[in-house]
Design an enzyme around this catalytic site. Sequence first.
Site, PDB file in Angstrom:
ATOM      1  N   GLU A  46       0.830  -1.197   0.000  1.00  0.00           N
ATOM      2  CA  GLU A  46       0.000   0.000   0.000  1.00  0.00           C
ATOM      3  C   GLU A  46       0.871   1.257   0.000  1.00  0.00           C
ATOM      4  O   GLU A  46       2.067   1.187   0.314  1.00  0.00           O
ATOM      5  CB  GLU A  46      -0.928  -0.001   1.209  1.00  0.00           C
ATOM      6  N   CYS A  95       3.078 -16.609  -0.341  1.00  0.00           N
ATOM      7  CA  CYS A  95       3.177 -16.276  -1.770  1.00  0.00           C
ATOM      8  C   CYS A  95       4.469 -15.507  -2.035  1.00  0.00           C
ATOM      9  O   CYS A  95       5.185 -15.791  -3.007  1.00  0.00           O
ATOM     10  CB  CYS A  95       1.978 -15.452  -2.202  1.00  0.00           C
ATOM     11  N   ALA A 136       7.727 -16.302  -4.532  1.00  0.00           N
ATOM     12  CA  ALA A 136       8.217 -15.367  -5.551  1.00  0.00           C
ATOM     13  C   ALA A 136       9.666 -14.970  -5.293  1.00  0.00           C
ATOM     14  O   ALA A 136      10.446 -14.796  -6.237  1.00  0.00           O
ATOM     15  CB  ALA A 136       7.324 -14.133  -5.593  1.00  0.00           C
ATOM     16  N   GLU A 192       9.491  -7.082  -2.523  1.00  0.00           N
ATOM     17  CA  GLU A 192       9.350  -8.395  -1.890  1.00  0.00           C
ATOM     18  C   GLU A 192      10.333  -8.577  -0.742  1.00  0.00           C
ATOM     19  O   GLU A 192      10.920  -9.645  -0.549  1.00  0.00           O
ATOM     20  CB  GLU A 192       9.474  -9.506  -2.929  1.00  0.00           C
ATOM     21  N   GLY A 193      10.508  -7.511   0.028  1.00  0.00           N
ATOM     22  CA  GLY A 193      11.373  -7.552   1.202  1.00  0.00           C
ATOM     23  C   GLY A 193      12.641  -6.760   0.996  1.00  0.00           C
ATOM     24  O   GLY A 193      13.471  -7.111   0.155  1.00  0.00           O
TER      25      GLY A 193
END
Length: 393
Positions: free
Chosen positions: A142, A247, A251, A372-373
Amino acid sequence: MTERTVFDPADPLGLDDLLTDDDRAIRATVREWAADRVLPHVAGWYERGELPGARELARELGALGALGMSLTGYGCAGASAVQYGLACLELEAADSGIRSLVSVQGSLAMYAIHRFGSEEQKRRWLPPMAAGETIGCFGLTEPDHGSDPANMRTAARRDGTDWVLDGRKMWITNGSIAGVAVVWAGTEDGIRGFLVPTDTPGFSAPEIHHKLSLRASVTSELVLDGVRLPADAALPEARGLRGPLSCLSHARYGIVWGAMGAARACFETALDYARTREQFGRPIGGFQLTQAKLADMALELHKGILLAHHLGRRMDAGRIRPEQISFGKLNNVREAIDICRTARTVLGANGISLEYPVMRHATNLESVLTYEGTVEMHQLVLGKALTGIDAFR
């Protein structure tokens, strides 16, 4: 000295010995597709900030079996984790944006449906997604909550038997070309996942422009304004953060491989350049400082590929842990960026030109480093695993 013991600059550790014939065939197929369909055009796409024909590319990737390729059934290829990783490496050697399209489609959107969806949801969505006829996106991040999804503001409330979703998601790959969005939202029972057909009233996906990274990729905002969904739009098996985080872990595994593809492209460019570019009467590859750079790049590149292989074998054996994937993502993306930057110095001023892939890969990896981190989040994942102490808060 036999042929098998000849030193190969393209494979100095002999890592191809770890591959089966099927592994090599899949790698060759994806490499040939990328060489034909991406490499001749990607510099122009990147310069213009577009990915024209994205839907057609998705259908071609579906025909290759590259979408959701490590999933089984429902039209998916059922490939091994190592084979999926090899595909990610070859795709990212062309461009991170192409690998991102495939990762979001298969490892995020399709994986969420495959693991947490109902049988009806799987039958409806997975076959056309595997074929590339329907593109998916994954709405978790977000505008104000990236690394802290537990505090997301997107909310889903009950209205009779329906769900009504309101909120915004940001930095969503494939968003404006997707036919279905996997959207995570807070409910009175915790975080749930919802399958949102993108033609649902109240849903929009304006594309994000003015990016300086991942320019050959479709990146969008998702806006949900009173999006009404039937009860069966919710993923029945996903409750809490375990759903979206699992998920992401899947990925991230593809990123461990993919980052080494970008690094390989830059290393090979630098090596070829060093062999042919002359200064002071001889190729620059003949100077000690250049050879030191090439040696260090080769070390980190092939160590990273070896790490990716190891994690792939663990995943295929059902023994992979999220902390181990964090280990791979943290190391390989960080080292890939360093390889790209070093390659740029070997090319000198030519390193910033789109005639070469180096600067394009380097800027793309700046996004891969934090999506993704972030580095810090993966460091804390490993820190907690090593010490047993949670330092996130």
